[in-house]
Design a protein around this motif. Structure first.
Motif, PDB file in Angstrom:
ATOM      1  N   LEU A 157       0.989   4.288  -2.734  1.00 20.49           N
ATOM      2  CA  LEU A 157       0.855   5.716  -2.445  1.00 20.49           C
ATOM      3  C   LEU A 157       1.957   6.524  -3.128  1.00 20.49           C
ATOM      4  O   LEU A 157       1.688   7.526  -3.792  1.00 20.49           O
ATOM      5  CB  LEU A 157       0.902   5.949  -0.932  1.00 20.49           C
ATOM      6  N   SER A 177      -6.851   7.814  -4.097  1.00 16.15           N
ATOM      7  CA  SER A 177      -5.857   7.703  -3.030  1.00 16.15           C
ATOM      8  C   SER A 177      -6.132   8.651  -1.877  1.00 16.15           C
ATOM      9  O   SER A 177      -5.309   8.788  -0.979  1.00 16.15           O
ATOM     10  CB  SER A 177      -4.461   7.989  -3.583  1.00 16.15           C
ATOM     11  N   LYS A 178      -7.256   9.323  -1.953  1.00 13.61           N
ATOM     12  CA  LYS A 178      -7.650  10.253  -0.894  1.00 13.61           C
ATOM     13  C   LYS A 178      -6.620  11.350  -0.666  1.00 13.61           C
ATOM     14  O   LYS A 178      -6.377  11.758   0.472  1.00 13.61           O
ATOM     15  CB  LYS A 178      -7.914   9.485   0.409  1.00 13.61           C
ATOM     16  N   LEU A 179      -6.016  11.792  -1.742  1.00 15.64           N
ATOM     17  CA  LEU A 179      -5.062  12.890  -1.635  1.00 15.64           C
ATOM     18  C   LEU A 179      -5.745  14.216  -1.926  1.00 15.64           C
ATOM     19  O   LEU A 179      -5.287  15.268  -1.500  1.00 15.64           O
ATOM     20  CB  LEU A 179      -3.896  12.668  -2.604  1.00 15.64           C
ATOM     21  N   ASP A 198       0.823  -1.212   0.000  1.00 20.75           N
ATOM     22  CA  ASP A 198       0.000   0.000   0.000  1.00 20.75           C
ATOM     23  C   ASP A 198       0.852   1.255   0.000  1.00 20.75           C
ATOM     24  O   ASP A 198       0.536   2.244  -0.659  1.00 20.75           O
ATOM     25  CB  ASP A 198      -0.928   0.017   1.226  1.00 20.75           C
ATOM     26  N   GLY A 231       4.634   8.882   4.433  1.00 20.50           N
ATOM     27  CA  GLY A 231       3.748   8.048   3.622  1.00 20.50           C
ATOM     28  C   GLY A 231       2.975   7.071   4.482  1.00 20.50           C
ATOM     29  O   GLY A 231       1.767   6.889   4.311  1.00 20.50           O
ATOM     30  N   HIS A 290       0.036   8.555   6.223  1.00 19.02           N
ATOM     31  CA  HIS A 290      -1.133   8.774   5.362  1.00 19.02           C
ATOM     32  C   HIS A 290      -1.966   7.510   5.185  1.00 19.02           C
ATOM     33  O   HIS A 290      -3.188   7.544   5.304  1.00 19.02           O
ATOM     34  CB  HIS A 290      -0.711   9.299   3.999  1.00 19.02           C
ATOM     35  N   ILE A 291      -1.304   6.397   4.908  1.00 17.76           N
ATOM     36  CA  ILE A 291      -2.072   5.179   4.655  1.00 17.76           C
ATOM     37  C   ILE A 291      -2.626   4.574   5.931  1.00 17.76           C
ATOM     38  O   ILE A 291      -3.540   3.767   5.889  1.00 17.76           O
ATOM     39  CB  ILE A 291      -1.244   4.111   3.906  1.00 17.76           C
TER      40      ILE A 291
END
Lengths: 122, 122
Positions: free
Chosen positions: A40, A87-89, A36, B115, B118-119
């Motif tokens: 990202l 990716s919910k960015l 994951d 990173g 975020h995930i």
DNA sequence: TGAATATATGAACAAGTGCTCATACGATAA
DNA sequence: TTATCGTATGAGCACTTGTTCATATATTCA
């Protein structure tokens, strides 16, 4: 079977590092998590998307604004926004026929900044 | 000519955002910089490489150690190490016929951590 | 020197990616 | 409704990428 042995033995005769290997194995995140994480960073690994994210640091912009800035087609921008959404960015709001996009959270800035620091030195 | 106009005008009639666009254009890093930034994140955008970097957080490892951890061939690891070297994310030292790799600087940890944050949320 | 071990590299190929083009969708205005 | 504008989406294609396989290089040891 043979393969598995090869994987566990390090450099055939030298078992020197097996201790280190076990420690690393324990401390490493799950494979799924690492996958994951790579997914990202893959999002950030395209210059068009990075440019879009940087532009959105200043505030919300509509699709057409972004297309203008990126100097690529509206279709291309729309496709990339879809990826960024997934990716919910980024998040978005609709106003009439215009759709405004903005960053979803402050992690985007953090990630971009850390990367920028690395490429800036030397 | 026409194309250039289309790029500068936003949504044809609405010049509402032209101010915002100009501001963004001024504040954005150079195209070349953004390209380099994307190239850096591209390195992190592969699960094998991310896994390798995470493993190296614990300390130096030889190629064979890494191949064992990644569960891929020695050749594949070697190819990826070449990529990581080129981006100055890892460094190495030779000891006899063994080559030990380690992280080049602390930015790797910073980037990975951001990173991961975020995930991890939601 | 020659054999064995650790690593590096080139070629080739399957899989993935980002763009363009055409078109569809959704909202507004006539 | 129909036309228009802003955005979204599917198909197709050129290009990139990560792996495997075979082989080369480098170091050690006999």
């Amino acid at each position: 079977m043979e393969q598995e042995q090869d994987l566990d033995l390090c450099c055939q005769e030298e078992q020197v590092h097996t201790g280190a290997l076990e420690r690393v194995r324990e401390l490493m995140p799950r494979d799924e998590t690492l996958y994951d994480l790579a997914e990202l960073f893959k999002i950030f690994g395209d210059s068009t998307r990075v440019k879009m994210l940087y532009a959105l640091l200043e505030g919300e912009l509509c699709v057409c604004d972004l297309a203008s800035l990126m100097e690529v087609s509206q279709s291309a921008v729309s496709h990339q926004l879809r990826v960024l959404k997934a990716s919910k960015l980024v998040k978005f709001r609709r106003e009439g026929r215009t759709v405004y996009y903005s960053l979803a959270d402050e992690h985007v800035l953090s990630i971009l900044s850390q990367g920028m620091e690395h490429i800036m030195e030397e």
